[in-house]
Design a protein around this motif. Structure first.
Motif, PDB file in Angstrom:
ATOM      1  N   ARG A 133       4.740  -2.372   1.591  1.00 30.51           N
ATOM      2  CA  ARG A 133       5.017  -3.033   2.879  1.00 30.51           C
ATOM      3  C   ARG A 133       6.504  -3.375   2.988  1.00 30.51           C
ATOM      4  O   ARG A 133       7.121  -3.165   4.028  1.00 30.51           O
ATOM      5  CB  ARG A 133       4.165  -4.287   3.030  1.00 30.51           C
TER       6      ARG A 133
ATOM      7  N   PRO B 103      -6.689  -3.327  -1.385  1.00 30.59           N
ATOM      8  CA  PRO B 103      -5.719  -3.583  -0.313  1.00 30.59           C
ATOM      9  C   PRO B 103      -5.205  -2.254   0.260  1.00 30.59           C
ATOM     10  O   PRO B 103      -4.993  -1.298  -0.476  1.00 30.59           O
ATOM     11  CB  PRO B 103      -4.595  -4.340  -1.014  1.00 30.59           C
ATOM     12  N   GLU B 104      -5.036  -2.235   1.574  1.00 31.34           N
ATOM     13  CA  GLU B 104      -4.576  -1.036   2.270  1.00 31.34           C
ATOM     14  C   GLU B 104      -3.394  -1.386   3.166  1.00 31.34           C
ATOM     15  O   GLU B 104      -3.351  -2.469   3.747  1.00 31.34           O
ATOM     16  CB  GLU B 104      -5.696  -0.464   3.146  1.00 31.34           C
ATOM     17  N   LEU B 105      -2.484  -0.464   3.297  1.00 33.08           N
ATOM     18  CA  LEU B 105      -1.334  -0.646   4.179  1.00 33.08           C
ATOM     19  C   LEU B 105      -1.511   0.274   5.385  1.00 33.08           C
ATOM     20  O   LEU B 105      -1.712   1.478   5.221  1.00 33.08           O
ATOM     21  CB  LEU B 105      -0.038  -0.313   3.437  1.00 33.08           C
TER      22      LEU B 105
ATOM     23  N   VAL C 152       0.916  -2.680  -3.156  1.00 35.34           N
ATOM     24  CA  VAL C 152       0.758  -2.576  -1.701  1.00 35.34           C
ATOM     25  C   VAL C 152       1.797  -3.463  -1.004  1.00 35.34           C
ATOM     26  O   VAL C 152       2.390  -3.062   0.005  1.00 35.34           O
ATOM     27  CB  VAL C 152      -0.680  -2.935  -1.270  1.00 35.34           C
ATOM     28  N   GLN C 153       2.050  -4.651  -1.558  1.00 32.50           N
ATOM     29  CA  GLN C 153       3.074  -5.519  -0.981  1.00 32.50           C
ATOM     30  C   GLN C 153       4.457  -4.884  -1.101  1.00 32.50           C
ATOM     31  O   GLN C 153       5.282  -4.986  -0.185  1.00 32.50           O
ATOM     32  CB  GLN C 153       3.047  -6.889  -1.668  1.00 32.50           C
TER      33      GLN C 153
ATOM     34  N   LEU D 280      -2.517  -5.211  -5.622  1.00 39.09           N
ATOM     35  CA  LEU D 280      -1.975  -5.849  -4.423  1.00 39.09           C
ATOM     36  C   LEU D 280      -0.448  -5.901  -4.468  1.00 39.09           C
ATOM     37  O   LEU D 280       0.216  -5.717  -3.445  1.00 39.09           O
ATOM     38  CB  LEU D 280      -2.547  -7.261  -4.259  1.00 39.09           C
TER      39      LEU D 280
ATOM     40  N   ILE E 215      -1.091  -5.323   6.043  1.00 42.75           N
ATOM     41  CA  ILE E 215      -1.978  -5.142   4.896  1.00 42.75           C
ATOM     42  C   ILE E 215      -3.386  -5.553   5.312  1.00 42.75           C
ATOM     43  O   ILE E 215      -3.585  -6.640   5.852  1.00 42.75           O
ATOM     44  CB  ILE E 215      -1.518  -5.982   3.683  1.00 42.75           C
TER      45      ILE E 215
ATOM     46  N   LYS F 109      -3.905   4.469   8.137  1.00 43.97           N
ATOM     47  CA  LYS F 109      -3.671   3.998   6.782  1.00 43.97           C
ATOM     48  C   LYS F 109      -2.657   4.905   6.114  1.00 43.97           C
ATOM     49  O   LYS F 109      -2.784   6.122   6.131  1.00 43.97           O
ATOM     50  CB  LYS F 109      -4.987   3.995   5.991  1.00 43.97           C
TER      51      LYS F 109
ATOM     52  N   GLU G 153      -6.364  -7.792   2.072  1.00 45.93           N
ATOM     53  CA  GLU G 153      -5.461  -8.487   1.153  1.00 45.93           C
ATOM     54  C   GLU G 153      -6.196  -9.506   0.285  1.00 45.93           C
ATOM     55  O   GLU G 153      -5.843  -9.721  -0.873  1.00 45.93           O
ATOM     56  CB  GLU G 153      -4.352  -9.174   1.948  1.00 45.93           C
TER      57      GLU G 153
ATOM     58  N   SER H 124      -2.856   2.847  -0.226  1.00 42.84           N
ATOM     59  CA  SER H 124      -3.904   1.983  -0.761  1.00 42.84           C
ATOM     60  C   SER H 124      -3.784   1.974  -2.276  1.00 42.84           C
ATOM     61  O   SER H 124      -3.434   2.980  -2.888  1.00 42.84           O
ATOM     62  CB  SER H 124      -5.277   2.501  -0.346  1.00 42.84           C
TER      63      SER H 124
END
Length: 113
Positions: free
Chosen positions: A17, A48-50, A13-14, A10, A29, A3, A32, A6
């Motif tokens: 990404r 949400p986590e990347l 997080v996007q 969202l 992700i 990870k 999501e 976070s």
């Protein structure tokens, strides 16, 4: 897998990404669409986590994503106009006499070091 980012947001997080994909770092992700599970799960478990698939990319990914994190600002110390006591920047009220920092600022009585 590791990870790298976070947030409860969202959109953020996007955005993270997109930054990694622009740098050709493969990522995904997770969580999501898990916001609806709040109550059944802890709200922190639904953020949400990347994630990146290859741990070797981690240092580069963290460097790229550092711009998304707010800067860590240490509040400056201030001196109370009423009693001249030095107070930590995180205090809004003088610990010695109880004078309000914001009131002093609005009256132009602000002293800082």
């Amino acid at each position: 897998m590791k990870k790298v980012f976070s947030s409860r947001d969202l959109f953020l997080v996007q955005r993270a990404r997109e930054l990694l994909e622009a740098a050709r770092i493969p990522c995904n992700i997770h969580n999501e669409y898990s916001a609806g599970a709040v109550g059944e799960l802890s709200f922190l478990d639904t953020w949400p986590e990347l994630w990146i698939s290859d741990d070797e990319w981690y240092p580069r990914a963290r460097k790229i994503l550092a711009e998304l994190e707010p800067p860590k600002v240490k509040p400056s110390e201030w001196v109370c106009h009423s009693c001249q006591e030095h107070n930590a920047g995180s205090f809004d009220i003088c610990w010695q006499c109880g004078a309000d920092r914001e009131l002093q600022n609005s009256m132009g009585l602000h002293n800082s070091n």
